[in-house]
Design a protein around this motif. Structure first.
Motif, PDB file in Angstrom:
ATOM      1  N   GLU A 189      96.427  20.807  35.501  1.00 28.74           N
ATOM      2  CA  GLU A 189      97.971  21.148  35.890  1.00 28.74           C
ATOM      3  C   GLU A 189      98.196  20.027  37.446  1.00 28.74           C
ATOM      4  OE1 GLU A 189      99.336  25.180  34.945  1.00 28.74           O
ATOM      5  OE2 GLU A 189      98.483  25.007  36.546  1.00 28.74           O
ATOM      6  N   ARG A 190      96.834  20.157  38.358  1.00 30.33           N
ATOM      7  CA  ARG A 190      96.851  19.362  39.858  1.00 30.33           C
ATOM      8  C   ARG A 190      96.731  17.862  39.426  1.00 30.33           C
ATOM      9  NH1 ARG A 190      93.067  22.169  44.789  1.00 30.33           N
ATOM     10  NH2 ARG A 190      94.132  24.378  43.834  1.00 30.33           N
ATOM     11  N   ARG A 191      96.265  17.314  38.414  1.00 27.88           N
ATOM     12  CA  ARG A 191      96.506  16.055  37.865  1.00 27.88           C
ATOM     13  C   ARG A 191      97.139  15.419  37.573  1.00 27.88           C
ATOM     14  NH1 ARG A 191      91.213  16.950  36.275  1.00 27.88           N
ATOM     15  NH2 ARG A 191      91.812  17.434  34.356  1.00 27.88           N
ATOM     16  N   MET A 192      97.651  16.164  36.679  1.00 28.71           N
ATOM     17  CA  MET A 192      99.447  15.702  36.011  1.00 28.71           C
ATOM     18  C   MET A 192     100.491  15.321  37.073  1.00 28.71           C
ATOM     19  SD  MET A 192     100.914  14.916  33.684  1.00 28.71           S
ATOM     20  CE  MET A 192      99.716  15.370  32.669  1.00 28.71           C
ATOM     21  N   LEU A 193     100.476  16.722  38.446  1.00 28.12           N
ATOM     22  CA  LEU A 193     101.301  16.725  39.252  1.00 28.12           C
ATOM     23  C   LEU A 193     101.199  15.409  39.846  1.00 28.12           C
ATOM     24  CD1 LEU A 193     103.803  18.190  40.757  1.00 28.12           C
ATOM     25  CD2 LEU A 193     101.401  19.373  41.979  1.00 28.12           C
ATOM     26  N   MET A 194     100.182  14.558  40.247  1.00 30.26           N
ATOM     27  CA  MET A 194      99.855  13.628  41.073  1.00 30.26           C
ATOM     28  C   MET A 194     100.472  12.138  40.153  1.00 30.26           C
ATOM     29  SD  MET A 194      98.778  12.896  43.966  1.00 30.26           S
ATOM     30  CE  MET A 194      97.906  13.810  44.943  1.00 30.26           C
ATOM     31  N   ARG A 195      99.697  12.560  38.511  1.00 23.02           N
ATOM     32  CA  ARG A 195     100.306  11.310  37.872  1.00 23.02           C
ATOM     33  C   ARG A 195     101.772  11.100  38.153  1.00 23.02           C
ATOM     34  NH1 ARG A 195      96.589  12.289  32.783  1.00 23.02           N
ATOM     35  NH2 ARG A 195      97.988  10.009  31.854  1.00 23.02           N
ATOM     36  N   THR A 196     102.566  12.670  38.120  1.00 23.63           N
ATOM     37  CA  THR A 196     104.654  12.070  37.187  1.00 23.63           C
ATOM     38  C   THR A 196     104.611  12.660  39.070  1.00 23.63           C
ATOM     39  OG1 THR A 196     103.463  14.356  37.202  1.00 23.63           O
ATOM     40  CG2 THR A 196     103.084  12.942  35.357  1.00 23.63           C
TER      41      THR A 196
ATOM     42  N   GLN B  62      97.363  26.115  44.717  1.00 26.54           N
ATOM     43  CA  GLN B  62      95.941  26.525  45.068  1.00 26.54           C
ATOM     44  C   GLN B  62      95.560  26.622  43.956  1.00 26.54           C
ATOM     45  OE1 GLN B  62      97.228  27.001  48.467  1.00 26.54           O
ATOM     46  NE2 GLN B  62      96.466  25.231  48.451  1.00 26.54           N
ATOM     47  N   THR B  63      96.892  27.578  43.348  1.00 31.46           N
ATOM     48  CA  THR B  63      97.335  28.574  41.805  1.00 31.46           C
ATOM     49  C   THR B  63      96.670  27.804  41.132  1.00 31.46           C
ATOM     50  OG1 THR B  63      99.209  28.868  41.539  1.00 31.46           O
ATOM     51  CG2 THR B  63      97.801  30.302  42.872  1.00 31.46           C
ATOM     52  N   LEU B  64      97.078  26.539  40.877  1.00 30.94           N
ATOM     53  CA  LEU B  64      96.956  25.068  39.808  1.00 30.94           C
ATOM     54  C   LEU B  64      96.177  24.977  39.400  1.00 30.94           C
ATOM     55  CD1 LEU B  64      99.680  22.829  40.774  1.00 30.94           C
ATOM     56  CD2 LEU B  64     100.448  24.964  39.124  1.00 30.94           C
ATOM     57  N   SER B  65      95.299  25.032  37.793  1.00 33.90           N
ATOM     58  CA  SER B  65      94.470  24.912  37.278  1.00 33.90           C
ATOM     59  C   SER B  65      93.835  22.892  37.762  1.00 33.90           C
ATOM     60  CB  SER B  65      94.802  24.989  35.882  1.00 33.90           C
ATOM     61  OG  SER B  65      95.849  23.804  35.246  1.00 33.90           O
TER      62      SER B  65
ATOM     63  N   SER C 211      97.708  17.563  49.472  1.00 36.28           N
ATOM     64  CA  SER C 211      97.773  16.644  48.213  1.00 36.28           C
ATOM     65  C   SER C 211      97.127  17.650  47.410  1.00 36.28           C
ATOM     66  CB  SER C 211      97.216  15.745  48.666  1.00 36.28           C
ATOM     67  OG  SER C 211      96.112  15.164  49.446  1.00 36.28           O
ATOM     68  N   GLY C 212      96.544  18.786  47.702  1.00 33.81           N
ATOM     69  CA  GLY C 212      94.993  19.702  46.369  1.00 33.81           C
ATOM     70  C   GLY C 212      93.851  18.922  46.186  1.00 33.81           C
ATOM     71  N   ARG C 213      93.650  17.730  46.943  1.00 36.19           N
ATOM     72  CA  ARG C 213      91.904  17.191  47.038  1.00 36.19           C
ATOM     73  C   ARG C 213      90.871  17.782  48.534  1.00 36.19           C
ATOM     74  NH1 ARG C 213      92.647  12.129  49.777  1.00 36.19           N
ATOM     75  NH2 ARG C 213      94.349  12.800  50.355  1.00 36.19           N
ATOM     76  N   LEU C 214      91.201  19.489  48.555  1.00 37.67           N
ATOM     77  CA  LEU C 214      90.755  19.953  49.357  1.00 37.67           C
ATOM     78  C   LEU C 214      91.181  21.072  49.504  1.00 37.67           C
ATOM     79  CD1 LEU C 214      88.491  19.490  50.803  1.00 37.67           C
ATOM     80  CD2 LEU C 214      89.649  19.149  53.375  1.00 37.67           C
ATOM     81  N   GLU C 215      90.819  22.353  49.401  1.00 40.12           N
ATOM     82  CA  GLU C 215      90.364  24.041  48.993  1.00 40.12           C
ATOM     83  C   GLU C 215      91.064  24.295  50.842  1.00 40.12           C
ATOM     84  OE1 GLU C 215      92.258  25.857  46.929  1.00 40.12           O
ATOM     85  OE2 GLU C 215      91.904  24.751  44.869  1.00 40.12           O
ATOM     86  N   PRO C 216      91.438  24.759  51.511  1.00 41.23           N
ATOM     87  CA  PRO C 216      92.018  25.233  52.567  1.00 41.23           C
ATOM     88  C   PRO C 216      91.767  27.061  52.905  1.00 41.23           C
ATOM     89  CG  PRO C 216      94.241  25.961  52.228  1.00 41.23           C
ATOM     90  CD  PRO C 216      93.117  24.985  50.515  1.00 41.23           C
TER      91      PRO C 216
END
Length: 265
Positions: A89-96, A83-86, A60-65
Motif C-alpha cells: 500500500e505504501r509503494r502504491m501510494l508513492m507511485r500514485t 504506519q498502519t499501511l502495508s 514519506s513512509g521510508r522510516l518508522e517513527p
C-alpha cells in the motif's frame, strides 16, 4: 484573505503529531507536529544533522517513527495512519498519490530506461495503457520541463545533472499527485541551473495545486517555494511560521544565525 489563509479553509491533507525518531542514543527528530493543507508548500530548513532528513523519511513512509502519528487523507478512506499501511500500500501510494524528488536524480530515475519511458512508467502506474497516449503525454511533460523532444528516447545517463533533475520532476508530477516530497531538489547544481530549476518548480507547483514538503539547507529555495517554514535544530522545531515572516523577522537565536549566514550548511 491571503493565499496561506485560504488554504487553511480546506480540510487538511496530512497531519503529524509528536513524531519522534532516534538512532541509538542520538535524536533524529523529536516531538514534531504540524498540519499540511492541499496546495500548500512547507519548507524544512536546518544545518546538516538538524533532523530534517530524518523527519522527511518518516513523513514519506521510508522510516518508522519511534512514537507519534502521521495521518494522510487517503482517497476514499479518509485520514489513515500511514504506519498502519502495508508495504504494498505504501509503494502504491508513492507511485500514485505521492511523489519523491531526490537530491541525486539517479535515486529517482531508472537510468537504463529512456526519458520518455521514465515518465511513461508513472502513467502506467495509474492505469494508462495506450502507447500513443502515454508517449504523447511524455512529450508534453518533457516540453514542460524544457527537455528537447528529440531526447525522448535517450537514456538519462546521457543527460546533464540539471536535465536529469528536470526529468525526475516530470516523472513525479505527470500524474498530478496531491503531495510531493523534495529532498534538497537543487543540491549539487550550479547557481544558474538552480535558478532555472526553481522557477520551473514554482510554476508547476502553483499551476497544478500540489502540496509539497521540501527539505533544504538553502534559504533561497524556501523563500521562493514555501508558504510556511519550519526551522529545525538538534531534532526539534525551534521556529515555525509564514516563510517571509520567519526569514524577515526571525525570533529564535538559531534562526537568526541561519538568516545572517553565520552557520554554514
Amino acid at each position: 484573505m491571503s493565499a496561506a489563509a485560504s488554504m487553511r479553509t480546506r480540510a487538511p491533507l496530512m497531519q503529524a503529531r509528536s513524531v519522534t525518531r532516534s538512532y541509538g542514543g542520538n535524536i533524529g527528530c523529536r516531538d514534531v507536529s504540524f498540519t499540511l493543507y492541499p496546495g500548500e508548500v512547507i519548507g524544512i530548513v536546518g544545518e546538516s544533522g538538524s533532523g530534517k532528513s530524518t523527519l522527511l523519511a518518516c513523513l514519506s513512509g521510508r522510516l518508522e517513527p519511534d512514537s507519534g502519528v502521521i495521518s494522510y487523507d487517503m482517497r476514499g478512506r479518509g485520514f489513515v495512519d500511514i504506519q498502519t499501511l502495508s508495504e504494498p500500500e505504501r509503494r502504491m501510494l508513492m507511485r500514485t498519490d505521492w511523489g519523491m524528488v531526490h537530491q541525486n536524480p539517479r535515486d529517482g530515475l531508472r537510468m537504463a530506461v529512456s526519458a520518455g519511458g521514465n515518465v511513461g512508467e508513472r502513467l502506467m502506474a495509474v492505469g494508462a495503457r495506450h502507447y500513443g497516449d502515454i508517449r504523447g503525454e511524455a512529450q508534453n511533460w518533457l516540453a514542460k520541463v524544457e527537455i528537447d523532444l528529440e531526447r525522448i528516447d535517450d537514456k538519462p545517463r546521457t543527460f546533464s545533472g540539471g536535465m536529469q533533475q528536470r526529468l525526475q520532476i516530470a516523472r513525479n508530477l505527470v500524474t498530478t499527485p496531491r503531495l510531493v516530497f523534495m529532498d534538497e531538489p537543487t543540491g549539487g547544481l550550479d547557481v544558474s541551473v538552480q535558478a532555472r530549476l526553481l522557477d520551473l518548480l514554482r510554476g508547476l507547483v502553483r499551476e497544478l495545486g500540489i502540496a509539497v514538503i521540501v527539505v533544504t539547507h538553502d534559504l533561497a529555495v524556501v523563500r521562493l517555494l514555501a508558504d510556511r517554514l519550519m526551522v529545525m535544530r538538534r531534532g526539534e522545531v525551534v521556529e515555525h511560521g509564514l516563510t517571509d515572516q520567519v526569514l524577515d523577522d526571525p525570533h529564535h537565536p538559531y534562526t537568526q544565525l541561519l538568516v545572517s549566514s553565520v552557520l554554514q550548511a
